[in-house]
Write a protein that holds these residues in place. Structure first.
Motif, mmCIF file in Angstrom:
data_model
loop_
_atom_site.group_PDB
_atom_site.id
_atom_site.type_symbol
_atom_site.label_atom_id
_atom_site.label_comp_id
_atom_site.label_asym_id
_atom_site.label_seq_id
_atom_site.Cartn_x
_atom_site.Cartn_y
_atom_site.Cartn_z
ATOM 1 N N VAL A 112 0.963 -1.241 0.151
ATOM 2 C CA VAL A 112 -0.118 -0.052 -0.110
ATOM 3 C C VAL A 112 0.878 1.296 -0.098
ATOM 4 N N LEU A 113 1.021 2.062 -0.770
ATOM 5 C CA LEU A 113 1.519 3.202 -1.185
ATOM 6 C C LEU A 113 0.811 4.697 -0.643
ATOM 7 N N ALA A 114 1.391 5.364 0.130
ATOM 8 C CA ALA A 114 0.772 6.550 0.713
ATOM 9 C C ALA A 114 1.200 7.788 -0.388
ATOM 10 N N PRO A 115 0.231 8.675 -0.338
ATOM 11 C CA PRO A 115 0.415 9.809 -1.199
ATOM 12 C C PRO A 115 1.902 10.161 -1.325
ATOM 13 N N ALA A 116 2.510 10.373 -0.232
ATOM 14 C CA ALA A 116 4.215 10.655 -0.183
ATOM 15 C C ALA A 116 4.649 9.798 -1.039
ATOM 16 N N ASP A 117 4.606 8.435 -0.935
ATOM 17 C CA ASP A 117 5.330 7.594 -1.674
ATOM 18 C C ASP A 117 5.083 7.729 -3.335
ATOM 19 N N LEU A 118 3.802 7.947 -3.557
ATOM 20 C CA LEU A 118 3.317 8.139 -5.121
ATOM 21 C C LEU A 118 3.939 9.515 -5.778
ATOM 22 N N GLU A 119 4.096 10.569 -4.718
ATOM 23 C CA GLU A 119 4.696 11.731 -5.403
ATOM 24 C C GLU A 119 6.238 11.661 -5.438
ATOM 25 N N ARG A 120 6.863 10.677 -5.267
ATOM 26 C CA ARG A 120 8.220 10.768 -5.185
ATOM 27 C C ARG A 120 8.676 10.587 -6.671
ATOM 28 N N SER A 121 9.850 11.142 -7.045
ATOM 29 C CA SER A 121 10.396 11.016 -8.380
ATOM 30 C C SER A 121 10.534 9.740 -8.726
ATOM 31 N N PHE A 122 10.117 9.285 -10.060
ATOM 32 C CA PHE A 122 10.324 8.161 -10.642
ATOM 33 C C PHE A 122 11.691 7.757 -10.731
ATOM 34 N N LYS A 123 12.205 6.551 -10.543
ATOM 35 C CA LYS A 123 13.320 5.964 -10.908
ATOM 36 C C LYS A 123 13.015 4.468 -11.254
ATOM 37 N N ALA A 124 13.184 4.394 -12.804
ATOM 38 C CA ALA A 124 12.906 2.993 -13.383
ATOM 39 C C ALA A 124 13.449 1.997 -12.844
ATOM 40 N N GLU A 125 14.641 1.929 -12.427
ATOM 41 C CA GLU A 125 15.436 0.818 -11.792
ATOM 42 C C GLU A 125 14.578 0.365 -10.517
ATOM 43 N N ASP A 126 13.907 1.361 -9.971
ATOM 44 C CA ASP A 126 13.091 0.638 -8.612
ATOM 45 C C ASP A 126 11.777 0.006 -9.055
ATOM 46 N N TRP A 127 11.425 -0.072 -10.319
ATOM 47 C CA TRP A 127 10.278 -0.645 -10.791
ATOM 48 C C TRP A 127 10.683 -1.446 -12.270
ATOM 49 N N PRO A 128 11.452 -2.652 -12.059
ATOM 50 C CA PRO A 128 11.787 -3.465 -13.208
ATOM 51 C C PRO A 128 10.540 -3.989 -14.039
ATOM 52 N N HIS A 129 9.541 -4.095 -13.564
ATOM 53 C CA HIS A 129 8.319 -4.880 -14.047
ATOM 54 C C HIS A 129 7.728 -3.783 -15.303
ATOM 55 N N LEU A 130 7.903 -2.783 -15.076
ATOM 56 C CA LEU A 130 7.256 -1.670 -15.768
ATOM 57 C C LEU A 130 8.105 -1.632 -17.392
ATOM 58 N N THR A 131 7.328 -1.649 -18.498
ATOM 59 C CA THR A 131 7.662 -1.656 -19.739
ATOM 60 C C THR A 131 8.706 -0.585 -19.980
ATOM 61 N N ARG A 132 9.848 -0.866 -20.553
ATOM 62 C CA ARG A 132 10.827 0.268 -20.864
ATOM 63 C C ARG A 132 10.389 1.111 -21.822
ATOM 64 N N SER A 133 9.821 0.608 -23.022
ATOM 65 C CA SER A 133 9.454 1.473 -23.860
ATOM 66 C C SER A 133 8.402 2.719 -23.479
ATOM 67 N N ASP A 134 7.569 2.141 -22.735
ATOM 68 C CA ASP A 134 6.318 3.090 -22.091
ATOM 69 C C ASP A 134 7.088 4.093 -21.299
ATOM 70 N N ILE A 135 7.898 3.803 -20.561
ATOM 71 C CA ILE A 135 9.014 4.610 -19.727
ATOM 72 C C ILE A 135 9.517 5.589 -20.649
ATOM 73 N N ALA A 136 10.362 5.269 -21.509
ATOM 74 C CA ALA A 136 11.017 5.889 -22.500
ATOM 75 C C ALA A 136 9.850 6.995 -23.191
ATOM 76 N N TYR A 137 8.986 6.611 -23.770
ATOM 77 C CA TYR A 137 7.871 7.550 -24.423
ATOM 78 C C TYR A 137 7.162 8.328 -23.578
ATOM 79 N N TRP A 138 6.788 7.936 -22.440
ATOM 80 C CA TRP A 138 5.817 8.765 -21.640
ATOM 81 C C TRP A 138 6.433 9.426 -20.581
ATOM 82 N N LYS A 139 7.581 9.430 -20.098
ATOM 83 C CA LYS A 139 8.350 9.875 -19.158
ATOM 84 C C LYS A 139 7.737 10.431 -17.918
ATOM 85 N N PRO A 140 7.480 9.236 -17.194
ATOM 86 C CA PRO A 140 6.542 9.638 -15.904
ATOM 87 C C PRO A 140 7.634 10.355 -15.052
ATOM 88 N N ALA A 141 7.247 11.589 -14.249
ATOM 89 C CA ALA A 141 7.986 12.194 -13.113
ATOM 90 C C ALA A 141 7.960 11.500 -12.023
#
Length: 136
Positions: free
Chosen positions: A96-125
């Motif tokens: 369970v993630l709190a708002p503070a967890d979800l507002e942190r800067s996104f680092k792709a290496e912390d979430w290896p299951h996410l699709t790399r091409s989506d990360i590269a294209y959408w650039k989530p902050a």
């Protein structure tokens, strides 16, 4: 991949234990990439959002399933409800993630299951944008 039946069962139990009513469980056809359980209380309505590709939950303001283009929706508005989050956290299957967890800067290496091409294209902050989104 997360089992939608398990998420639905969890959300029904959550609503019951917290004195709410599960008004709706939204399963999208394509986007967004999360399921939304709308839980109504006498004084407010909240949504439990569950990522469909990771065992992650959060609490957010409910989103209407209208037909507005997804680009107009913007990111979810996560809510801080410590008592409700504590009940959700009783499950060992989900984080369970709190708002503070979800507002942190996104680092792709912390979430290896996410699709790399989506990360590269959408650039989530933020982590929230990466985990709960309307990408096609």
């Amino acid at each position: 991949m997360v089992d939608v039946r398990e998420v639905r069962r969890l959300c029904y139990g959550f609503a019951r234990r917290t004195g709410g009513t599960l008004a709706e469980f939204r399963v999208p056809d394509v986007t967004p990439n999360f399921w939304q359980a709308v839980v109504e209380y006498p004084d407010r309505t909240v949504s439990v959002v569950a990522a469909n590709d990771a065992p992650v939950l959060a609490l957010a303001r409910p989103r209407s399933p209208d037909f507005a283009p997804s680009r107009e929706w913007g990111p979810l508005e996560f809510v801080d409800e410590p008592e409700l989050a504590a009940v959700l956290a009783e499950t060992e299957q989900f984080r369970v993630l709190a708002p503070a967890d979800l507002e942190r800067s996104f680092k792709a290496e912390d979430w290896p299951h996410l699709t790399r091409s989506d990360i590269a294209y959408w650039k989530p902050a933020t982590v929230g944008e990466a985990l709960f989104n309307y990408w096609d």
